[in-house]
Design an enzyme around this catalytic site. Structure first.
Site, PDB file in Angstrom:
ATOM      1  N   LYS A  13       3.490   3.727   0.264  1.00  0.00           N
ATOM      2  CA  LYS A  13       3.179   5.117  -0.030  1.00  0.00           C
ATOM      3  C   LYS A  13       3.908   6.091   0.902  1.00  0.00           C
ATOM      4  CE  LYS A  13      -1.077   5.433   0.644  1.00  0.00           C
ATOM      5  NZ  LYS A  13      -1.168   6.275   1.855  1.00  0.00           N
ATOM      6  N   ARG A  88      -9.178  10.904   0.847  1.00  0.00           N
ATOM      7  CA  ARG A  88      -9.588   9.503   0.803  1.00  0.00           C
ATOM      8  C   ARG A  88     -10.858   9.309  -0.016  1.00  0.00           C
ATOM      9  NH1 ARG A  88      -6.788   6.227   4.244  1.00  0.00           N
ATOM     10  NH2 ARG A  88      -5.838   7.259   6.008  1.00  0.00           N
ATOM     11  N   ARG A 127       3.465  -9.000   8.382  1.00  0.00           N
ATOM     12  CA  ARG A 127       4.094  -8.092   9.344  1.00  0.00           C
ATOM     13  C   ARG A 127       4.034  -8.658  10.757  1.00  0.00           C
ATOM     14  NH1 ARG A 127       1.280  -2.387   7.676  1.00  0.00           N
ATOM     15  NH2 ARG A 127       2.474  -1.990   5.769  1.00  0.00           N
ATOM     16  N   ARG A 160      -0.354  -7.710  14.678  1.00  0.00           N
ATOM     17  CA  ARG A 160      -1.376  -6.760  15.099  1.00  0.00           C
ATOM     18  C   ARG A 160      -2.710  -7.147  14.468  1.00  0.00           C
ATOM     19  NH1 ARG A 160      -0.871  -0.993  14.083  1.00  0.00           N
ATOM     20  NH2 ARG A 160      -1.037  -1.780  11.979  1.00  0.00           N
ATOM     21  N   ARG A 171     -10.015  -4.230   4.750  1.00  0.00           N
ATOM     22  CA  ARG A 171      -9.437  -2.903   4.470  1.00  0.00           C
ATOM     23  C   ARG A 171      -9.312  -2.673   2.966  1.00  0.00           C
ATOM     24  NH1 ARG A 171      -4.023  -2.906   7.870  1.00  0.00           N
ATOM     25  NH2 ARG A 171      -3.700  -0.824   7.011  1.00  0.00           N
TER      26      ARG A 171
END
Ligand SMILES: [Zn+2]
Length: 219
Positions: A13, A88, A127, A160, A171
């Site tokens: 995004k 949100r 990642r 992370r 999430r």
């Protein structure tokens, strides 16, 4: 063009917002960036936000709204903006609409970049970040020359906590819970366009452009 971009983490995004902003010469307004800038500048809003973050709490809607409103009042946003990471939830969406209306404006379009949950997990949990220089890699899409080692500085790469699979699934759950009502809200208002987020960045950008302009020359 006054556009809201929605999408799960990992949907690209931010990248899309940046490209569209450059194309149209309007600012990309990312709530996360605004918050970091406010904290960095040590502004009144920034200090207030730090108070919540130091207590491990979410920065409340009211404060985020104030930052967004202040940003959208700036001259460069007069002819348009791309909102990224905001609103949100429905409450924020309604507050945004009310604020825009007071300024005689309204949103033109809301584009939701859609991505299957498993694709989100694959994109994010792969990642890796450099401990030293914070360079980012991806074990599948952008691997370093030597596994686990930063190409730029030779230091160790790590995952992370935010990117760990379990955290990502949590999430995603939170994302769906708050975003579904938001999508319904914008669908009812006739503003929503849903775009397939799979594939290359330029392919997704073309889909967004086609959805926003109604012009399929981008196909
Ligand atoms: Zn490095």
């Amino acid at each position: 063009m006054r556009l809201v971009l929605l999408g799960p983490p990992g949907a690209g995004k931010g990248t899309q917002a940046q490209a569209l902003a450059a194309r149209w010469g309007i600012p990309q307004v990312a709530s996360g960036d605004l918050l970091r800038a406010a904290v960095h500048e040590d502004s009144e809003l920034g200090r207030e936000a730090v108070g919540y973050m130091d207590r491990g709490q979410l920065v409340p809607d009211k404060l985020v709204l104030k930052m967004i409103a202040e940003r959208l009042r700036k001259k460069d946003a007069r002819d348009g903006f791309i909102l990224d990471g905001f609103p949100r939830n429905v409450m924020q969406a309604e507050a945004l609409a009310a604020g825009l209306e007071r300024a005689g404006r309204k949103l033109d379009k809301v584009v939701a970049v859609m991505l299957p949950d498993e694709e989100v997990v694959k994109r994010i949990s792969g990642r890796r970040t450099c401990r030293n220089c914070a360079a980012m890699y991806h074990v599948i899409f952008e691997p370093p020359a030597k596994a686990g080692v930063c190409d730029k500085c030779g230091e160790e790469l790590y995952q992370r906590e935010d990117d760990a699979e379990e955290t990502v699934r949590e999430r995603i759950k939170v994302y769906h819970a708050t975003t579904r009502p938001l999508l319904d809200h914008y669908r009812r208002l006739g503003l929503l366009a849903q775009v397939d987020g799979e594939g290359r960045i330029d392919e997704v950008e073309k889909r967004i452009l086609a959805a926003v302009t109604g012009d399929h020359d981008y196909d």
